[in-house]
Enzyme design. Structure first.
Site, PDB file in Angstrom:
ATOM      1  N   ARG A  12       0.822  -1.221   0.000  1.00  0.00           N
ATOM      2  CA  ARG A  12       0.000   0.000   0.000  1.00  0.00           C
ATOM      3  C   ARG A  12       0.854   1.269   0.000  1.00  0.00           C
ATOM      4  NH1 ARG A  12      -5.165  -1.768   3.738  1.00  0.00           N
ATOM      5  NH2 ARG A  12      -6.289  -2.709   2.002  1.00  0.00           N
TER       6      ARG A  12
ATOM      7  N   LYS B  87     -20.328 -16.412   0.478  1.00  0.00           N
ATOM      8  CA  LYS B  87     -21.733 -16.032   0.633  1.00  0.00           C
ATOM      9  C   LYS B  87     -22.353 -15.383  -0.590  1.00  0.00           C
ATOM     10  CE  LYS B  87     -21.804 -15.475   5.600  1.00  0.00           C
ATOM     11  NZ  LYS B  87     -21.961 -14.530   6.711  1.00  0.00           N
TER      12      LYS B  87
ATOM     13  N   GLY C 139     -10.001  -8.179  -2.393  1.00  0.00           N
ATOM     14  CA  GLY C 139     -10.202  -9.301  -1.465  1.00  0.00           C
ATOM     15  C   GLY C 139      -9.353 -10.524  -1.713  1.00  0.00           C
TER      16      GLY C 139
ATOM     17  N   GLY D  29     -14.474  -3.636  -0.872  1.00  0.00           N
ATOM     18  CA  GLY D  29     -15.824  -3.076  -0.895  1.00  0.00           C
ATOM     19  C   GLY D  29     -15.997  -2.026  -1.974  1.00  0.00           C
TER      20      GLY D  29
END
Length: 408
Positions: A44, A209, A365, A388
């Site tokens: 990062r 999910k 992710g 996200g």
């Protein structure tokens, strides 16, 4: 939505020499648990170097706002103080980065006024102030005032889907707000894939999910020719098809929705691929007994933990014909070597189609972790830095942190 001003555009609109520039970065690096200060992966930090170097070359006086971790209550641990990245960031941009242990106020204002052109001041963790995540107007105003900046840059794509004080509110006090290089690249690839994709467009959606991926599947049904589903969520779809899934994970309340998504795909003429075979295990364990079975014959007491070889071959041959591929979420429990084949083979297939000229976008992710684990990062067109935030862009939403930027 119109294109946003980038850092080079900012420099062409106004002379940055000697000007204070407030920049929002995501320097939330992982630290060694044993000492709470050794950086275990500086990806990062390296990602924001181009933007910081550009501002330095322009002679700007840079004030950095960033968060580290998710601070709750005081006293905050040293591992969440921005000082942990000061030394490594200084090395990477070849500037003696100054640190101040406040976010707003007189001490910050003094330090910000003393920056030399090309210099950098690192503020304390913005989330130490409760007003940050609430996008509190007074805090946003104080942040702008203390920084001495009328110019703003956001290069923290990973937090652009949050309307926080340092990503949204503060822009009300700026004359110009621009996207950094990292943000520009994210928008180019992710928005490009959704707004004007080179067809055929395929999406590979995985993960445990269905619930977290419903909006993105619905949005992609409007654009894609092919959608591949993998990961734990496939079992909810099989249940919707009336199949027995043994002790595999199922979201019972989403069975009707899974059926609805399959019907929608059919109505729109989208190829909706579910695996035809799976690797099953007798328990959730790296050393479980495992075997490959057809999805029509999953025995009781066994759970699916990866997609099978037949599905892999079928997915790969179809992917080979695609010009744009978006991948979000693993195909199986790739943390266990026995159940990693599906995920790793998709990564390999994407590296191959990229070689053939396709655009491949790894959307945040666990997919990113899998690609990096295999060392295939450089082989992909774009690896998103936000989980996200990438999902929301692919859902076609406008991100709050992007909406507030000046139009190009």
């Amino acid at each position: 939505a119109n294109a946003k001003l980038g850092v080079e555009g900012l420099a062409s609109k106004t002379n940055l020499t000697g000007e204070n520039v407030l920049i929002r970065l995501d320097l939330n690096v992982p630290l060694d648990k044993s000492d709470g200060k050794t950086i275990t992966n500086d990806k990062r930090l390296r990602a924001v170097v181009p933007t910081l170097k550009f501002l330095k070359e322009q002679g700007a006086k840079v004030v950095i706002a960033t968060h580290i971790g998710r601070p709750k209550e005081e006293p905050f641990p040293d591992s969440m103080r921005t000082k942990v990245v000061q030394e490594r960031l200084s090395e990477l941009i070849d500037v003696d980065v100054q640190c101040v242990d406040e976010i707003i106020g007189d001490k910050v204002a003094r330090a910000a006024s003393e920056i030399t052109p090309g210099g950098v001041l690192l503020l304390e963790n913005v989330r130490f102030n409760k007003g940050e995540t609430k996008n509190n107007a007074d805090f946003a105003a104080a942040l702008a005032k203390s920084s001495g900046a009328k110019l703003y840059v956001n290069d923290a794509f990973g937090t652009a889907h949050r309307a926080h004080a340092s990503t949204a509110g503060v822009c009300a006090h700026m004359e110009l707000s621009a996207a950094g290089y990292l943000m520009e690249k994210e928008l180019k690839y992710l928005k490009g894939a959704v707004d004007v994709p080179t067809q055929p467009l395929a999406a590979i959606i995985g993960g445990a999910k269905v619930s977290t991926k419903v909006p993105v599947i619905e949005s992609l049904l409007e654009k894609c020719q092919h959608i591949f589903i993998g990961g734990g969520m496939i079992f909810t779809f099989y249940r919707a098809m009336g199949l027995n899934v043994g002790s595999s994970m199922v979201e019972e309340d989403l069975i009707p929705l899974a059926k609805d998504l399959m019907d929608k795909a059919k109505a729109k003429g989208v190829n909706f691929y579910l695996p035809t075979d799976v690797v099953i295990a007798d328990k959730f364990d790296a050393d479980a007994n495992s075997k490959v079975v057809s999805v029509e014959s999953i025995p009781d007491g066994w759970m699916g933990l990866d997609i099978g070889p037949e599905s892999i071959a079928h997915f790969n041959s179809t992917l080979d014909t695609c010009k744009t591929v978006i991948w979000n979420g693993p195909m199986g429990v790739f943390e266990f070597a026995k159940f990693a084949e599906g995920t790793f083979s998709v990564a390999t297939a994407l590296a191959k189609v990229t070689d053939k000229g396709a655009i491949t976008i790894i959307g945040g992710g666990d997919s990113v972790a899998a690609v990096e684990k295999m060392g295939l990062g450089p082989k992909m067109s774009h690896i998103s830095t936000g989980g996200g935030a990438s999902l929301e862009l692919l859902e076609g939403k406008e991100l709050p942190g992007v909406a507030v930027l000046t139009e190009a």
